[in-house]
Each structure stands twice: as C-alpha cells, then as structure tokens.
Design a protein around this motif. Sequence first.
Motif, PDB file in Angstrom:
ATOM      1  N   ALA A   1      -3.505 -11.119   1.461  1.00 42.89           N
ATOM      2  CA  ALA A   1      -3.126 -11.349   2.854  1.00 42.89           C
ATOM      3  C   ALA A   1      -2.409 -10.133   3.424  1.00 42.89           C
ATOM      4  CB  ALA A   1      -2.229 -12.585   2.952  1.00 42.89           C
ATOM      5  N   ALA A   2      -1.558  -9.498   2.626  1.00 46.26           N
ATOM      6  CA  ALA A   2      -0.851  -8.300   3.093  1.00 46.26           C
ATOM      7  C   ALA A   2      -1.827  -7.162   3.345  1.00 46.26           C
ATOM      8  CB  ALA A   2       0.201  -7.886   2.064  1.00 46.26           C
ATOM      9  N   LEU A   3      -2.800  -7.005   2.460  1.00 44.81           N
ATOM     10  CA  LEU A   3      -3.794  -5.938   2.616  1.00 44.81           C
ATOM     11  C   LEU A   3      -4.638  -6.147   3.867  1.00 44.81           C
ATOM     12  CD1 LEU A   3      -4.978  -5.658  -1.097  1.00 44.81           C
ATOM     13  CD2 LEU A   3      -3.514  -4.031   0.112  1.00 44.81           C
ATOM     14  N   THR A   4      -5.106  -7.358   4.059  1.00 42.09           N
ATOM     15  CA  THR A   4      -5.950  -7.625   5.229  1.00 42.09           C
ATOM     16  C   THR A   4      -5.145  -7.528   6.522  1.00 42.09           C
ATOM     17  OG1 THR A   4      -5.634 -10.018   4.965  1.00 42.09           O
ATOM     18  CG2 THR A   4      -7.577  -9.046   3.942  1.00 42.09           C
ATOM     19  N   SER A   5      -3.878  -7.933   6.485  1.00 40.76           N
ATOM     20  CA  SER A   5      -3.022  -7.820   7.655  1.00 40.76           C
ATOM     21  C   SER A   5      -2.835  -6.357   8.056  1.00 40.76           C
ATOM     22  CB  SER A   5      -1.658  -8.456   7.386  1.00 40.76           C
ATOM     23  OG  SER A   5      -0.793  -8.320   8.485  1.00 40.76           O
ATOM     24  N   ALA A   6      -2.860  -5.464   7.050  1.00 43.05           N
ATOM     25  CA  ALA A   6      -2.723  -4.030   7.315  1.00 43.05           C
ATOM     26  C   ALA A   6      -4.036  -3.404   7.771  1.00 43.05           C
ATOM     27  CB  ALA A   6      -2.221  -3.319   6.065  1.00 43.05           C
ATOM     28  N   GLY A   7      -5.107  -4.196   7.813  1.00 43.63           N
ATOM     29  CA  GLY A   7      -6.391  -3.698   8.264  1.00 43.63           C
ATOM     30  C   GLY A   7      -7.189  -2.964   7.210  1.00 43.63           C
ATOM     31  N   LEU A   8      -6.825  -3.134   5.938  1.00 44.16           N
ATOM     32  CA  LEU A   8      -7.518  -2.449   4.852  1.00 44.16           C
ATOM     33  C   LEU A   8      -8.692  -3.273   4.351  1.00 44.16           C
ATOM     34  CD1 LEU A   8      -4.469  -1.162   2.785  1.00 44.16           C
ATOM     35  CD2 LEU A   8      -6.026   0.240   4.152  1.00 44.16           C
ATOM     36  N   ARG A   9      -9.812  -2.617   4.141  1.00 45.56           N
ATOM     37  CA  ARG A   9     -10.954  -3.251   3.500  1.00 45.56           C
ATOM     38  C   ARG A   9     -10.760  -3.173   1.986  1.00 45.56           C
ATOM     39  NH1 ARG A   9     -15.950  -0.744   7.153  1.00 45.56           N
ATOM     40  NH2 ARG A   9     -15.289  -1.708   9.135  1.00 45.56           N
ATOM     41  N   PRO A  10     -11.541  -3.974   1.230  1.00 47.41           N
ATOM     42  CA  PRO A  10     -11.334  -4.003  -0.223  1.00 47.41           C
ATOM     43  C   PRO A  10     -11.311  -2.636  -0.894  1.00 47.41           C
ATOM     44  CG  PRO A  10     -12.730  -5.818   0.417  1.00 47.41           C
ATOM     45  CD  PRO A  10     -12.519  -5.003   1.659  1.00 47.41           C
ATOM     46  N   LEU A  11     -12.327  -1.822  -0.673  1.00 47.60           N
ATOM     47  CA  LEU A  11     -12.363  -0.525  -1.347  1.00 47.60           C
ATOM     48  C   LEU A  11     -11.275   0.406  -0.825  1.00 47.60           C
ATOM     49  CD1 LEU A  11     -13.470   1.451  -3.352  1.00 47.60           C
ATOM     50  CD2 LEU A  11     -15.363   1.949  -1.791  1.00 47.60           C
TER      51      LEU A  11
ATOM     52  N   ARG B   1       2.016   6.869   2.404  1.00 48.42           N
ATOM     53  CA  ARG B   1       3.084   6.480   1.477  1.00 48.42           C
ATOM     54  C   ARG B   1       3.899   5.322   2.057  1.00 48.42           C
ATOM     55  NH1 ARG B   1       6.089   9.124  -2.587  1.00 48.42           N
ATOM     56  NH2 ARG B   1       7.758   7.732  -3.240  1.00 48.42           N
ATOM     57  N   ARG B   2       4.223   5.409   3.341  1.00 45.03           N
ATOM     58  CA  ARG B   2       4.999   4.330   3.967  1.00 45.03           C
ATOM     59  C   ARG B   2       4.222   3.015   3.959  1.00 45.03           C
ATOM     60  NH1 ARG B   2       6.161   8.212   7.970  1.00 45.03           N
ATOM     61  NH2 ARG B   2       4.708   7.160   9.389  1.00 45.03           N
ATOM     62  N   LEU B   3       2.927   3.103   4.262  1.00 44.22           N
ATOM     63  CA  LEU B   3       2.118   1.882   4.282  1.00 44.22           C
ATOM     64  C   LEU B   3       2.043   1.262   2.895  1.00 44.22           C
ATOM     65  CD1 LEU B   3       0.237  -0.185   5.539  1.00 44.22           C
ATOM     66  CD2 LEU B   3      -1.660   1.434   5.229  1.00 44.22           C
ATOM     67  N   ARG B   4       1.776   2.064   1.878  1.00 44.84           N
ATOM     68  CA  ARG B   4       1.612   1.502   0.529  1.00 44.84           C
ATOM     69  C   ARG B   4       2.911   0.939  -0.005  1.00 44.84           C
ATOM     70  NH1 ARG B   4       0.815  -1.041  -2.882  1.00 44.84           N
ATOM     71  NH2 ARG B   4      -0.946  -1.371  -4.249  1.00 44.84           N
ATOM     72  N   ASP B   5       4.025   1.613   0.279  1.00 43.68           N
ATOM     73  CA  ASP B   5       5.326   1.066  -0.109  1.00 43.68           C
ATOM     74  C   ASP B   5       5.582  -0.258   0.608  1.00 43.68           C
ATOM     75  OD1 ASP B   5       5.777   3.250  -1.737  1.00 43.68           O
ATOM     76  OD2 ASP B   5       7.138   4.267  -0.336  1.00 43.68           O
ATOM     77  N   HIS B   6       5.210  -0.305   1.887  1.00 42.79           N
ATOM     78  CA  HIS B   6       5.391  -1.530   2.659  1.00 42.79           C
ATOM     79  C   HIS B   6       4.557  -2.673   2.091  1.00 42.79           C
ATOM     80  CE1 HIS B   6       5.751  -4.242   6.093  1.00 42.79           C
ATOM     81  NE2 HIS B   6       4.439  -4.367   6.056  1.00 42.79           N
ATOM     82  N   LEU B   7       3.340  -2.371   1.647  1.00 40.81           N
ATOM     83  CA  LEU B   7       2.480  -3.409   1.082  1.00 40.81           C
ATOM     84  C   LEU B   7       3.094  -4.021  -0.172  1.00 40.81           C
ATOM     85  CD1 LEU B   7      -0.988  -1.689   1.571  1.00 40.81           C
ATOM     86  CD2 LEU B   7      -0.162  -3.740   2.756  1.00 40.81           C
ATOM     87  N   GLU B   8       3.729  -3.193  -0.989  1.00 41.41           N
ATOM     88  CA  GLU B   8       4.412  -3.713  -2.177  1.00 41.41           C
ATOM     89  C   GLU B   8       5.543  -4.649  -1.764  1.00 41.41           C
ATOM     90  OE1 GLU B   8       3.784  -3.163  -5.654  1.00 41.41           O
ATOM     91  OE2 GLU B   8       1.898  -2.644  -4.691  1.00 41.41           O
TER      92      GLU B   8
END
Length: 299
Positions: free
Chosen positions: A173-183, A248-255
Amino acid sequence: MTTFRHDEAARAVARLAYRTLEPYHLAAYFGPHVDAAREELGVGWLGAYTGMRAAPLGAVPGQVVAATFFGFRPEAVAKAWGLALGRHTPSGLDEVRTRCLDDGLRSALGADVGSPAVTELVGRLRPILDRLDHGGRPLAAAFAAQEWPDTPHLALWHATALWREWRGDGHVAALTSAGLRPLESLVLYDAWLRATSPERASRGRAFLQPTRRWTDEEWAGAEESLGTSGLLTPAREGGAPTLTEAGRRLRDHLEDATDDASAAAWADVDDAEQLLTTARAVVKKVIDAGWLPGTPGRA
C-alpha cells in the motif's frame, strides 16, 4: 510526505517485530525440506513458491496472485500459479506446505520443538494477531481465514505468516501510494541498498531480478523511468544508477510508512519488546540451521 500516526518508538517496535519474526517465516521457502517439497510438487521453483504462498487465496486467477505478490513479473506469476493449480488443489498445496514446514522446523528446533517456550510464545502472539484488521490486506486475510495449527511449532509459523503478510500488504500500500510500479519499487530498493547497506547489496538486483523473473530490458526501462522522475541518476559506464537525494528521501519514507502501518499491531502491547526478545531465542535456531540467505552455509 505524510504525517505518521505513530511515533518513532512505536515504529521501531514494528521494525523489530519484522526483523525478529521474519526468519522463522522464511522456513517455508528455504532449506532442504523445501527442496524436497519442490520435487514433490513438480512445478519448478516459482511454481512451488507461488503455490505454497498463494494457496490460502484459493483458486483465484493468476492476475490476483500477481497483484498480491506485487514485486514479481505478473506474467511469470500467472504462469507459475497456473502450473501449480494444474497439478494440485489449493488445499493440496496447503498440505504440502504444512508437511514441508513440519519437517524443516522439527529439524531446526530439535529437542525444543515441543518446549514450553514455543507454546508460551504462541499463546502470547495469537491474541495480538487475531485482533488485526485485515481491510485492504488480502494475503494476510487469506492466511487469517485458515485454522490455527494445533502443533505449537506450526502454530508459531502461522503467527509469523500472519504478521509477515499483514506487514507486507501494508508495504505494498505504501509503494502504490507513492506511485511506484512493481519493478520500479525493486529498482529503487536495489539502489537504496547499494547506497545505505553495501554489505547487503547481494540482496538487491542480483537476487531480486532472477527470482522475480524480470528481464534486463524491463529492468533498464524501470531505471530510465525512475531517472526521468528524478529518483535515480544515470548509470556511469559499467556501473549502475545511483539514488538522488529525492530518491533517498522517498525510500527512507517508504520504510517509515511501512513501519507506521504495522505499528498498530503492537501499540497496546506493553511488553512488546520483551516478547520479541523471548521470540528471538526460538527464531535463532532457524537462523543457525544455515538455510536462509546470508547465513553461514548459504550464499
């Protein structure tokens, strides 16, 4: 970036729970007992993995399984699931996974397989996990719909599966909310690992691309997409793209977002850290078996 519901201390407990319990859950997917189950199923590595993990969903279309797994190439998952269902029923796949786990966990736990410590741990975890809300968490809901095993070491695995898939659904849910596709999520994770934990870089592309079945062309396309979005810098000759500050900010935020979505499970557990410390002693026996990636005896 969103405001988190839980504070850093609560998110840290959720993070600790994941790191503590995940190795026990992975006993379903690594080890000689899993190799034997894979041979029995006769549908290849991805067919066995998909079959044993997705079986609680029932005979749903492969596209549904791919959506819940998220990071895997959808066509590969649909094909693997089709192979598994072509030779086995979902209940049959469940049965093979249960026997597989029984063999593996008995081997890892040894004389402690029926110890009071395992029984007490299940008794503490079950009420925490039984009260979880499964709205928007399909894989966790599927496992929650299954009966708890009577045998303590298998009930403990069921607990770790409930927790792992509940947390994993929240991560998706966090990944999709950020607009990221699976790959794109995998490519960003690979770059993040290389930037923050180079000693763990082997758990990035080298592991993820072949197991998730993405092609080189598809991987390169996701790198280009993330570069256009300003999350990666272009690769230098012979190298790989690197994180931008925004990446970096986005990936840290996803965690943090994943931990925040998971923290509700432990928010009212006053002795959560003590409970997880107790669990670590049992889980360590699975780690010490040497089956899991990154452990002695395993690449």
